[in-house]
Design an enzyme around this catalytic site. Structure first.
Site, PDB file in Angstrom:
ATOM      1  CE  LYS A  22      -7.265   7.579   1.533  1.00 38.35           C
ATOM      2  NZ  LYS A  22      -6.123   7.577   0.599  1.00 38.35           N
ATOM      3  CG  ASN A  23      -4.038   4.619   2.206  1.00 34.54           C
ATOM      4  OD1 ASN A  23      -4.782   5.195   1.404  1.00 34.54           O
ATOM      5  ND2 ASN A  23      -3.203   5.261   3.022  1.00 34.54           N
ATOM      6  CB  CYS A 116      -3.363  14.916  -0.673  1.00 33.32           C
ATOM      7  SG  CYS A 116      -4.918  14.534   0.094  1.00 33.32           S
ATOM      8  NE  ARG A 121       1.619  11.824  -2.273  1.00 40.17           N
ATOM      9  CZ  ARG A 121       0.539  11.406  -1.614  1.00 40.17           C
ATOM     10  NH1 ARG A 121      -0.479  12.182  -1.432  1.00 40.17           N
ATOM     11  NH2 ARG A 121       0.493  10.190  -1.148  1.00 40.17           N
ATOM     12  CG  ASP A 305      -1.674   8.984   5.794  1.00 43.22           C
ATOM     13  OD1 ASP A 305      -1.173   9.966   5.240  1.00 43.22           O
ATOM     14  OD2 ASP A 305      -1.972   7.941   5.191  1.00 43.22           O
ATOM     15  NE  ARG A 397      -8.810  12.349  -2.054  1.00 39.59           N
ATOM     16  CZ  ARG A 397      -7.519  12.430  -1.765  1.00 39.59           C
ATOM     17  NH1 ARG A 397      -6.970  13.583  -1.522  1.00 39.59           N
ATOM     18  NH2 ARG A 397      -6.768  11.348  -1.739  1.00 39.59           N
TER      19      ARG A 397
HETATM   20  C1  UD1 Z   1       0.958   5.992   0.750  1.00 42.51           C
HETATM   21  C2  UD1 Z   1      -0.417   6.299   1.308  1.00 42.51           C
HETATM   22  C3  UD1 Z   1      -0.406   7.630   2.043  1.00 42.51           C
HETATM   23  C4  UD1 Z   1       0.672   7.626   3.112  1.00 42.51           C
HETATM   24  C5  UD1 Z   1       2.018   7.231   2.520  1.00 42.51           C
HETATM   25  C6  UD1 Z   1       3.108   7.074   3.571  1.00 42.51           C
HETATM   26  C7  UD1 Z   1      -1.908   5.235  -0.288  1.00 42.51           C
HETATM   27  C8  UD1 Z   1      -2.952   5.409  -1.333  1.00 42.51           C
HETATM   28  N1  UD1 Z   1      -1.354   6.363   0.188  1.00 42.51           N
HETATM   29  O1  UD1 Z   1       1.260   7.023  -0.189  1.00 42.51           O
HETATM   30  O2  UD1 Z   1      -1.692   7.821   2.620  1.00 42.51           O
HETATM   31  O3  UD1 Z   1       0.781   8.917   3.663  1.00 42.51           O
HETATM   32  O4  UD1 Z   1       1.908   5.975   1.826  1.00 42.51           O
HETATM   33  O5  UD1 Z   1       2.736   6.131   4.503  1.00 42.51           O
HETATM   34  O6  UD1 Z   1      -1.611   4.122   0.114  1.00 42.51           O
HETATM   35  N2  UD1 Z   1       8.718   9.158  -2.937  1.00 42.51           N
HETATM   36  C9  UD1 Z   1       9.672   9.490  -3.857  1.00 42.51           C
HETATM   37  N3  UD1 Z   1       9.669   8.837  -5.058  1.00 42.51           N
HETATM   38  C10 UD1 Z   1       8.758   7.867  -5.359  1.00 42.51           C
HETATM   39  C11 UD1 Z   1       7.794   7.528  -4.398  1.00 42.51           C
HETATM   40  C12 UD1 Z   1       7.792   8.202  -3.188  1.00 42.51           C
HETATM   41  O7  UD1 Z   1      10.523  10.358  -3.625  1.00 42.51           O
HETATM   42  O8  UD1 Z   1       8.830   7.296  -6.458  1.00 42.51           O
HETATM   43  C13 UD1 Z   1       8.691   9.873  -1.638  1.00 42.51           C
HETATM   44  C14 UD1 Z   1       7.409  10.691  -1.473  1.00 42.51           C
HETATM   45  O9  UD1 Z   1       7.522  11.952  -2.084  1.00 42.51           O
HETATM   46  C15 UD1 Z   1       7.299  10.774   0.030  1.00 42.51           C
HETATM   47  C16 UD1 Z   1       7.843   9.421   0.491  1.00 42.51           C
HETATM   48  O10 UD1 Z   1       8.624   8.921  -0.584  1.00 42.51           O
HETATM   49  O11 UD1 Z   1       8.129  11.797   0.518  1.00 42.51           O
HETATM   50  C17 UD1 Z   1       6.780   8.415   0.875  1.00 42.51           C
HETATM   51  O12 UD1 Z   1       5.951   8.153  -0.223  1.00 42.51           O
HETATM   52  P1  UD1 Z   1       5.210   6.776  -0.418  1.00 42.51           P
HETATM   53  O13 UD1 Z   1       5.563   5.822   0.665  1.00 42.51           O
HETATM   54  O14 UD1 Z   1       5.423   6.336  -1.830  1.00 42.51           O
HETATM   55  O15 UD1 Z   1       3.690   7.185  -0.227  1.00 42.51           O
HETATM   56  P2  UD1 Z   1       2.479   6.846  -1.179  1.00 42.51           P
HETATM   57  O16 UD1 Z   1       2.541   5.435  -1.640  1.00 42.51           O
HETATM   58  O17 UD1 Z   1       2.337   7.920  -2.198  1.00 42.51           O
END
Ligand code: UD1
Length: 416
Positions: A22-23, A116, A121, A305, A397
């Site tokens: 998915k990711n 989720c 986020r 995850d 999902r």
């Molecule tokens: C992706 C994955 C998700 C996985 C996560 C961490 C997808 C679709 N989703 O989510 O399944 O759990 O990586 O491996 O690929 N953060 C900030 N500011 C930002 C962006 C992130 O503070 O602009 C924080 C988030 O709140 C979180 C952490 O960074 O605490 C990790 O987020 P991130 O690595 O961005 O995860 P996703 O890309 O949303």
């Protein structure tokens, strides 16, 4: 309301093909906007999140067709429309459309991404990366607008190695003149997979899989055929299900290194494995042995995850495990339902202490996020008696043909 009724306690046995990731699929679908041409994506999982991304791309003017597990995306006539909030609020990964849209159209207006409820986020790191490439943005009550007259090369240092921000920065840079360097980049395999798709269509990228990625802008990208790799979290969910049911499952299309960061945790808990011609066989004969401490972190550390499903395993393990959740703050919502099933888990901030009990018993359960709902499903598979899981759409999902696949392994599940 739809429910899954799981008659627990059946040992899972047999072979199962692990669906496409998915990711990986979601950012690659977003990246298909960049080639203004045809992307043939093989092995795309047939799950709700992919269907929502398909709807969003169609809304943006792409022609998207599914033939079996292949998605054919024609992005030639894509146009810059505001990403509808009724769609984007259903899909957190819609935020990865920002990089490709900014690159192709010079601007993007998107509703704040949904998905989720596992934490705040924010997208500040994404926006900061775009800023380093010359973009500016404004944030309204429900919308984010990002625009740039001309994107330019940039030296980008991410304050945290966010997966989505790394993907967005790479996608914004592939068609931008000059050399963009992304430091403190995320190293997750999904970044390498996205870069592989982009390189197959003509992008010049190096360093993916390390914390420094270099992107040399090219003028255009071409048509591409790409195969989505197996989903490591779906693989891990089968491992968790095998652990709680003393099962024996062959995972077709996977190998141990796909489970980097959590394979050692599962073997540490007593899981056995053997490579097979088609993949890897995993089995658990004894009660799982709880490890002292499991801390989530950025790749290659234990993936967030996998935390929820592993909590379900530790709940019935021998001994005590301390979990530490370092990525998303709301991952412990499943502790209450697990305790309702007879688990002994106490939470203090980002830490949870799991004192393993011999057995969980079935009860009424309710999913509130994708991995949490999957973890309740795993717990129900191993529990004594019946569990009704409401809100199973959270599991759909991310998990393709959940009922069929688990039934074929011997689980007794009904949809009511
Ligand atoms: C992706 C994955 C998700 C996985 C996560 C961490 C997808 C679709 N989703 O989510 O399944 O759990 O990586 O491996 O690929 N953060 C900030 N500011 C930002 C962006 C992130 O503070 O602009 C924080 C988030 O709140 C979180 C952490 O960074 O605490 C990790 O987020 P991130 O690595 O961005 O995860 P996703 O890309 O949303």
């Amino acid at each position: 309301m739809e429910k899954l009724l799981v008659h627990g306690g059946r040992s899972l046995r047999g072979s199962v093909r692990v669906q496409g990731s998915k990711n990986t699929c979601l950012p690659v679908m977003a990246a298909s906007l960049l080639n203004a041409g045809i992307s043939v994506l093989e092995n795309c999982p047939d799950i709700a999140d992919v269907a929502v991304m398909q709807e969003i791309l169609t809304y943006l003017g792409c022609v998207v067709n599914r033939e079996g597990s292949t998605l054919i995306i024609d992005s030639r006539d894509a146009c810059p429309r505001k990403i509808d909030d009724t769609m984007s609020c259903r899909l957190r990964a819609s935020s990865v459309l920002m990089g490709p849209m900014l690159s192709r159209f010079g601007s993007v207006t998107a509703a704040k991404p949904g998905g989720c409820d596992i934490g705040a986020r924010p997208v500040d790191i994404h926006l900061e990366a775009f800023k380093r490439m010359g973009a500016s943005w404004s944030i309204g009550d429900s919308c984010i607008e990002v625009s740039a007259v001309h994107l330019h090369e940039g030296d980008i240092y991410l304050k945290f190695p966010s997966v989505g921000a790394t993907e967005n920065a790479v996608m914004a840079a592939v068609l931008t003149p000059g050399t963009t360097v992304i430091e403190n980049a995320a190293r997750e395999p999904e970044i390498e997979h996205l870069c592989r798709y982009l390189k197959l269509s003509g992008a010049k990228i190096s360093g993916e899989g390390t914390n420094k990625i270099t992107v040399e802008g090219v003028e255009s990208l071409s048509d591409v055929v790409y195969t989505v790799p197996p989903d490591r979290i779906v693989m891990g969910t089968y491992m968790a299900a095998a652990a709680v049911t003393r099962g024996d499952i062959e995972l077709i299309g996977c190998c141990a290194s796909d489970a980097c960061g959590f394979f050692d945790v599962y073997t540490g808990m007593g899981m056995k494995y053997k490579n097979t011609a088609g993949g890897i066989r995993v089995w658990q004969t004894d009660r799982p042995r709880n490890l002292n401490c499991i801390k989530t972190g950025v790749y290659p550390e234990f993936p967030t995850d996998m935390q929820s499903v592993t909590l379900s395993v530790a709940a019935v393990g021998e001994g005590c495990t301390l979990f530490e959740e370092n990525i998303f703050e709301n991952r412990y919502k499943i502790v209450k339902p697990l305790n309702d099933m007879g688990a002994d888990i106490s939470v203090d901030g980002k830490k949870a202490v799991v004192r393993g009990v011999d057995k969980l018993h079935g009860c009424a359960l309710k999913g509130t996020d994708l991995r949490g709902a999957a973890a309740l499903f795993v717990a129900a598979l191993g529990a004594e008696g019946d569990s009704g899981i409401s809100n199973p759409f959270y599991i759909y999902r991310g998990y393709e043909q959940l009922i069929t696949n688990y039934r074929e392994l011997g689980a007794e599940i009904e949809e009511i």
